[in-house]
Design an enzyme around this catalytic site. Structure first.
Site, mmCIF file in Angstrom:
data_model
loop_
_atom_site.group_PDB
_atom_site.id
_atom_site.type_symbol
_atom_site.label_atom_id
_atom_site.label_comp_id
_atom_site.label_asym_id
_atom_site.label_seq_id
_atom_site.Cartn_x
_atom_site.Cartn_y
_atom_site.Cartn_z
ATOM 1 N N ASP A 1 -75.343 1.254 -54.215
ATOM 2 C CA ASP A 1 -74.309 2.071 -53.594
ATOM 3 C C ASP A 1 -72.885 1.592 -53.866
ATOM 4 O OD1 ASP A 1 -75.995 3.970 -52.739
ATOM 5 O OD2 ASP A 1 -75.924 3.458 -50.614
ATOM 6 N N THR B 1 -77.698 -18.210 -63.599
ATOM 7 C CA THR B 1 -78.027 -17.580 -62.319
ATOM 8 C C THR B 1 -76.752 -17.479 -61.487
ATOM 9 O OG1 THR B 1 -79.521 -17.640 -60.399
ATOM 10 C CG2 THR B 1 -78.701 -19.745 -61.193
ATOM 11 N N HIS C 1 -74.581 0.441 -46.754
ATOM 12 C CA HIS C 1 -74.598 -0.952 -47.190
ATOM 13 C C HIS C 1 -73.801 -1.048 -48.479
ATOM 14 C CE1 HIS C 1 -77.896 0.111 -49.984
ATOM 15 N NE2 HIS C 1 -78.373 0.784 -48.969
ATOM 16 N N HIS D 1 -72.955 11.991 -52.852
ATOM 17 C CA HIS D 1 -73.471 10.645 -53.115
ATOM 18 C C HIS D 1 -74.078 10.523 -54.528
ATOM 19 C CE1 HIS D 1 -75.281 6.840 -51.438
ATOM 20 N NE2 HIS D 1 -76.073 7.029 -52.475
HETATM 21 FE FE LIG Z 1 -77.286 5.482 -53.305
#
Ligand SMILES: [Fe+2]
Length: 570
Positions: free
Chosen positions: A337, A530, A12, A126
């Site tokens: 990520d 926001t 994702h 990662h």
């Molecule tokens: Fe991660």
């Protein structure tokens, strides 16, 4: 001297980031371009946009670095599936199919689709990519580094020591023991969407009390050295990746909350769910605190860098600031990520001999808004377009009068937060503005607060503990000073805190100018800030998105550069 592109994706939050001669040139999440929230696909458009922004072609790249090792990840999926057989049988075809169906060929596909020679495309680990994203842009010469997420290859948590241009791993915790998966499992249990609803759980937690410590002691066991173990029978992600918790969880905590049911915190049922959220938050904080203290003990450093999705937990970060013993803490603005793309690019750049990047002071690393295109499109659509010689004064005046203003300036932000480049601004002292924002635009649950942006050199007057290294990117919460609590009603959380963003003329010049004008208009250099997006949408990227937002939502004005665009007469 080298040009290095970092890539995250296939799970994702796909993103691309470009580092040239050791300088961060651009960093873009694919969702901002594709308009698909958390778009996981290989970020080819984001990669091309980074290159175009720098005036480079794919052939100019010395290295492309993918943010995780596809082979290690396949091995983790295989091993964990076999270990938990036959419980994992249902997940097996999907997990293995996803790997074999393309993920392990990602390096080849990247080379081919970007038009880069195969031998220039590499991968990194990662958690190393997360660690690099946090430490190398922190400006700290040396630091302890913690990376905490759901899972990357096999690691869920890792401790590092950063020194100059080097990162050394000191320890790790492996899947399936994972704070990210604990939080995700309970996020699903509470009826929210995983990878999206974690913020909602954090907001909900403030409405409950951590009354379920005994039950949670069966979900996660913390040991004195910072490590932890999950009570695996309660979690279903070994058997069903989509749900994240198993029947045993419902036996322990009661039936899960149905998704989408409106919240009523005066009901006993929803109060219990708030207590569950509060206990989850407390336990997560305890675990992070244990990790941070161990990090301090093992490294002896006074500064801590954090990345990985769990590092986006602003409430937990505030507790780390108070209790971990570190003098300084920073979190990468794109700690999830997406941030791995920038970490991967920096690792490639350092490996090719370029210097460590300068400290990141602004998240405005995306594409600039095209003011002329906005004027042309608004004109075509019959909107009222006016050029203003005093945008800060005009925006402040509108906000002071109770208007809600969409504000687009310069390059869009890197990471999940709008920090003044693609923001909606309103009066922080006006509960009516907040109600209107919630009802008509954001459609948030009632327990999710809005956040204040404040001029950095005035922050201490209003918020205890601000400014700190965490406030520029909104990765912590601060108690509102007692004498301003009543006044700052629209940005105050139920527990009297606010997720503060401190702003300088360097980090977000246009927003800083609006805050200075607000000081004159409402007596405080503070705006409710926001993100500029509707419910479930990615934050606005270009001029077309911005004008689409104006057409689709009842805001009072859209400001793009020096243009004021409204639906009615000027
Ligand atoms: Fe991660």
């Amino acid at each position: 001297m080298a040009a290095v592109l970092g890539i995250s994706g296939e799970y994702h939050d796909a993103a691309a980031a470009l580092v040239v001669d050791g300088a961060i040139v651009a960093a873009i999440q694919e969702e901002r371009l594709s308009r698909i929230k958390n778009d996981p696909r290989l970020p080819l458009d984001a990669a091309r946009a980074c290159l175009a922004h720098a005036g480079l072609a794919a052939g100019d790249l010395d290295r492309v670095v993918f943010y995780e090792d596809p082979i290690d990840k396949l091995e983790r999926v295989l091993v964990s599936t076999l270990r938990t057989f036959p419980r994992s049988l249902r997940q097996f075809p999907r997990a293995i199919g996803a790997q074999l169906g393309g993920k392990i060929w990602v390096i080849d596909r990247l080379a081919e689709q970007l038009g880069v020679a195969r031998d220039r495309v590499t991968s990194t680990a990662h958690h190393l990519a997360h660690a690099a994203s946090a430490f190398f842009v922190s400006g700290y010469p040396r630091a302890a580094v913690l990376t905490v997420d759901g899972v990357g290859e096999a690691t869920s948590t890792a401790l590092w020591h950063g020194d100059g241009s080097a990162l050394r791993e000191l320890g790790r915790i492996e899947y399936p023991h994972s704070l990210g998966l604990l939080y995700a499992g309970l996020t699903a249990y509470l009826g929210f969407e995983v990878n999206e609803g974690e913020y909602k759980v954090m907001g909900l937690a403030a409405y409950g009390q951590p009354r379920l410590r005994d039950e949670f002691a069966r979900l996660i066991r913390l040991s004195g050295d910072g490590t932890f173990e999950l009570g695996l029978p309660y979690f279903a992600y070994l058997a069903d990746a989509e749900l994240g918790f198993g029947p045993a969880m419902e036996q322990l905590l009661g039936p899960r909350r149905p998704p989408h049911r409106p919240w009523d915190l005066s009901s006993a049922a929803d109060q219990r769910y708030a207590d569950i959220a509060a206990t989850l938050q407390a336990v997560t904080e305890d675990a992070l605190l244990g990790l941070a203290r161990e990090a301090r003990r093992r490294t002896g450093e006074s500064a801590l860098c954090l990345a990985g999705g769990v590092a986006l937990n602003a409430v937990a970060n505030a507790r780390l600031e108070r209790e971990s013993g570190f003098d300084r803490i920073c979190v990468h603005p794109a700690a999830g990520d997406a941030g791995g793309a920038l970490g991967a690019a920096i690792l490639g750049s350092l490996e090719l001999g370029d210097p460590r990047p300068a400290a990141l002071t602004s998240a405005a690393l995306g594409l600039p808004i095209d003011v002329a295109a906005a004027a042309a499109l608004a004109g075509e659509l019959g909107l009222t377009v006016r050029r203003s010689g005093d945008i800060p004064g005009e925006v402040a005046g509108r906000i002071a009068g109770g208007e809600i203003v969409a504000f687009c300036q310069g390059r869009f932000e890197w990471g999940p937060r709008a920090l003044g480049c693609r923001s909606i601004l309103a009066n922080p002292a006006d509960p009516e503005s907040r109600e209107r924002l919630n009802r008509a635009i954001k459609r948030r649950e009632p327990f999710r607060p809005f956040a204040p942006a404040v001029l950095r050199d005035r922050a201490a007057e209003y918020f205890a503990g601000a400014p700190s290294d965490l406030t520029p990117f909104m990765t912590t919460v601060c108690p509102i000073a007692e004498r301003h609590r009543e006044q700052l009603a629209a940005v105050r959380h139920v527990d009297g805190t606010a997720r503060v963003q401190t702003v300088t003329p360097d980090s977000a010049p246009e927003l800083a100018a609006v805050l200075a004008a607000l000081d004159r208009a409402i007596g405080m250099p503070i705006a409710l800030n926001t993100s500029l997006n509707g419910a479930g949408e990615p934050i606005v990227g270009d001029a077309t998105d911005a004008i689409g937002f104006l057409l689709g939502h009842p805001i009072d004005a859209l400001v793009v550069g020096d243009l004021v665009i409204t639906r009615g007469a000027a």
